[in-house]
Design an enzyme around this catalytic site. Structure first.
Site, PDB file in Angstrom:
ATOM      1  N   LYS A 115     -73.271 -53.252   5.079  1.00 40.13           N
ATOM      2  CA  LYS A 115     -73.450 -52.206   6.091  1.00 40.13           C
ATOM      3  C   LYS A 115     -73.892 -52.750   7.443  1.00 40.13           C
ATOM      4  O   LYS A 115     -73.729 -52.089   8.455  1.00 40.13           O
ATOM      5  CB  LYS A 115     -74.473 -51.156   5.613  1.00 40.13           C
ATOM      6  CG  LYS A 115     -73.915 -50.258   4.516  1.00 40.13           C
ATOM      7  CD  LYS A 115     -74.723 -48.988   4.390  1.00 40.13           C
ATOM      8  CE  LYS A 115     -74.079 -48.036   3.391  1.00 40.13           C
ATOM      9  NZ  LYS A 115     -74.902 -46.869   3.123  1.00 40.13           N
ATOM     10  N   LYS A 196     -63.297 -47.957  -3.552  1.00 40.99           N
ATOM     11  CA  LYS A 196     -63.986 -46.891  -4.284  1.00 40.99           C
ATOM     12  C   LYS A 196     -63.932 -45.573  -3.503  1.00 40.99           C
ATOM     13  O   LYS A 196     -64.125 -45.578  -2.296  1.00 40.99           O
ATOM     14  CB  LYS A 196     -65.457 -47.313  -4.463  1.00 40.99           C
ATOM     15  CG  LYS A 196     -66.133 -46.676  -5.640  1.00 40.99           C
ATOM     16  CD  LYS A 196     -67.591 -47.046  -5.688  1.00 40.99           C
ATOM     17  CE  LYS A 196     -68.392 -46.144  -4.793  1.00 40.99           C
ATOM     18  NZ  LYS A 196     -69.839 -46.166  -5.055  1.00 40.99           N
ATOM     19  N   LYS A 199     -67.875 -40.681  -0.194  1.00 34.44           N
ATOM     20  CA  LYS A 199     -68.159 -39.584   0.733  1.00 34.44           C
ATOM     21  C   LYS A 199     -67.904 -40.030   2.168  1.00 34.44           C
ATOM     22  O   LYS A 199     -67.485 -39.251   2.991  1.00 34.44           O
ATOM     23  CB  LYS A 199     -69.639 -39.199   0.664  1.00 34.44           C
ATOM     24  CG  LYS A 199     -70.080 -38.554  -0.599  1.00 34.44           C
ATOM     25  CD  LYS A 199     -71.436 -37.914  -0.330  1.00 34.44           C
ATOM     26  CE  LYS A 199     -72.467 -38.270  -1.349  1.00 34.44           C
ATOM     27  NZ  LYS A 199     -73.438 -39.244  -0.894  1.00 34.44           N
TER      28      LYS A 199
HETATM   29  P1  AMP Z   1     -73.427 -41.903  -3.096  1.00 34.58           P
HETATM   30  O1  AMP Z   1     -72.274 -41.002  -2.781  1.00 34.58           O
HETATM   31  O2  AMP Z   1     -73.114 -43.317  -2.734  1.00 34.58           O
HETATM   32  O3  AMP Z   1     -74.746 -41.375  -2.582  1.00 34.58           O
HETATM   33  O4  AMP Z   1     -73.553 -41.920  -4.687  1.00 34.58           O
HETATM   34  C1  AMP Z   1     -74.162 -40.949  -5.488  1.00 34.58           C
HETATM   35  C2  AMP Z   1     -73.870 -41.246  -6.945  1.00 34.58           C
HETATM   36  O5  AMP Z   1     -72.463 -41.098  -7.206  1.00 34.58           O
HETATM   37  C3  AMP Z   1     -74.225 -42.683  -7.337  1.00 34.58           C
HETATM   38  O6  AMP Z   1     -74.700 -42.730  -8.668  1.00 34.58           O
HETATM   39  C4  AMP Z   1     -72.902 -43.388  -7.200  1.00 34.58           C
HETATM   40  O7  AMP Z   1     -72.804 -44.576  -7.928  1.00 34.58           O
HETATM   41  C5  AMP Z   1     -71.932 -42.319  -7.716  1.00 34.58           C
HETATM   42  N1  AMP Z   1     -70.592 -42.538  -7.130  1.00 34.58           N
HETATM   43  C6  AMP Z   1     -70.271 -42.468  -5.818  1.00 34.58           C
HETATM   44  N2  AMP Z   1     -68.959 -42.720  -5.624  1.00 34.58           N
HETATM   45  C7  AMP Z   1     -68.435 -42.975  -6.853  1.00 34.58           C
HETATM   46  C8  AMP Z   1     -67.118 -43.316  -7.322  1.00 34.58           C
HETATM   47  N3  AMP Z   1     -66.075 -43.427  -6.503  1.00 34.58           N
HETATM   48  N4  AMP Z   1     -66.955 -43.492  -8.648  1.00 34.58           N
HETATM   49  C9  AMP Z   1     -67.985 -43.349  -9.502  1.00 34.58           C
HETATM   50  N5  AMP Z   1     -69.246 -43.047  -9.132  1.00 34.58           N
HETATM   51  C10 AMP Z   1     -69.481 -42.856  -7.827  1.00 34.58           C
END
Ligand code: AMP
Ligand code: TRP
Length: 341
Positions: A115, A196, A199
């Site tokens: 980042k 991946k 968001k």
């Molecule tokens: P974040 O959106 O990065 O705040 O992630 C929130 C939760 O969702 C965390 O446990 C991440 O590891 C999971 N997560 C986010 N994106 C993915 C994805 N593409 N596949 C699986 N898990 C995800």
């Protein structure tokens, strides 16, 4: 194992629109297991500040994410859901832990390196992010921290910080362990199956399925999904088949079928169009009731706010006890009566 003695803590940032990867990799599993354990789930708005969202967006996204989590089935009788900044012990705990965390540990974090790469100016918050996360987890003596693969390094750092604190000041924290979901752990972008689903890229056309997308949007995104030039609908690790593999993976998690059963479902498909349609259909049906419940919750945000303040009270009753313990161990004197301040 049914064991309410096992405490689970996880967090999610209110930045960007929650997407299918969040749902399959995190929220769905949290909901499914909630009756078995003692659960704390946190909308980590202080973490979201590290990417400096606009104040309006942050407010809106915090409520929306909390409503999505309730809509996914988090039950206030089984799980505590709260907003991180409502429990000030998190920010205070972070400071105390900062003072036992060597800076080199933070500079080594791959998320920080990614980042901050190429950026002229990086906030102290971005570097300190994993210490705030360690505080989240350690204040609750969490046993298990369900996270996606990308957050494993941060949970391991929380373990290191806990061990260091325990060594310096005596036994204070439980050592948490990361729990990575076997299925749904990595949902990939539909426009690029090597990245991946995230968001942060939810605005890029065709990248993500947002949990709150309309059925038409969901279908359109799947129909545009990148696949390959053959027409074999099979699970595969080969890089060329990453797109098809991702679509099959999504279908598999939602239908809870085995790989063989999934491949059988598509044995007579005429091509990738059939596959995309079928995946879109199961996703639309899975997300439909969530969206309905979400809209209902957002009709009256005062009820949502009430649920979140109940959550914050439950969380506070644990977090502040641990915070006081930390302060005492470190040599801070506690005020005689909290009512006086
Ligand atoms: P974040 O959106 O990065 O705040 O992630 C929130 C939760 O969702 C965390 O446990 C991440 O590891 C999971 N997560 C986010 N994106 C993915 C994805 N593409 N596949 C699986 N898990 C995800
Ligand atoms: N850093 C996590 C993420 O981006 C969110 C998070 C904050 C978290 N605090 C946590 C996850 C505590 C688990 C436990 O996904």
């Amino acid at each position: 194992m049914t064991n309410k003695q096992i405490r689970v803590f996880s967090g999610v940032q209110p930045s960007g629109d929650p997407q299918l990867g969040n749902y399959l990799g995190a929220f769905r599993g949290w909901v499914k297991k909630q009756s078995e354990k003692d659960n704390f789930f946190c909308v980590v708005d202080l973490h979201a500040l590290t990417v400096t969202p606009s104040p309006e967006d942050l407010k809106k996204q915090t409520r929306e994410l909390a409503a999505v989590l309730f809509a996914c089935g988090l039950d206030p009788d089984q799980s505590t859901l709260f907003v991180q900044s409502h429990v000030s012990a998190h920010a205070e705990g972070c400071w105390l832990l900062n003072c036992v965390t060597p800076i080199g540990w933070l500079e080594r974090m791959t998320q920080f390196k990614d980042k901050s790469e190429g950026k002229e100016r990086v906030s102290t918050g971005l570097l300190d992010y994993p210490v705030l996360m360690a505080g989240d987890i350690l204040l609750y003596d969490a046993d298990e921290v369900p996270v996606g693969e990308d957050q494993k390094q941060h949970v391991e750092l929380s373990r290191d910080i806990a061990e260091r604190f325990n060594r310096l000041y005596g036994e204070t924290f439980k050592i948490p362990r990361p729990v990575i979901p076997e299925i749904g752990g990595r949902v990939m972008g539909l426009n690029d199956p090597n990245v991946k689903m995230s968001k942060s890229f939810a605005d890029i056309r065709g990248h993500a399925i947002r949990i709150l997308d309309t059925p038409e949007e969901i279908e359109r995104s799947f129909m545009r999904a990148v696949t390959d030039s053959s027409n074999e609908i099979v699970f595969s690790n080969s890089p060329e088949k990453a797109g098809v593999n991702n679509l099959l993976g999504i279908y598999k998690v939602i239908t809870e079928k085995s790989e063989e059963e999934v491949e059988k479902d598509f044995a007579s498909a005429r091509g990738y169009g059939d596959l995309k349609k079928a995946v879109a259909e199961v996703v639309i049906e899975e997300l439909r009731p969530i969206k309905e419940k979400y809209l209902e919750l957002m009709k009256d945000v005062s009820e949502l706010d009430r649920l979140l303040s109940v959550g914050a009270q439950q969380a506070s009753s644990i977090a502040f006890l641990k915070l006081d313990q930390m302060k005492e161990k470190m040599g801070l004197i506690l005020p005689v009566s909290k009512e006086l301040i």
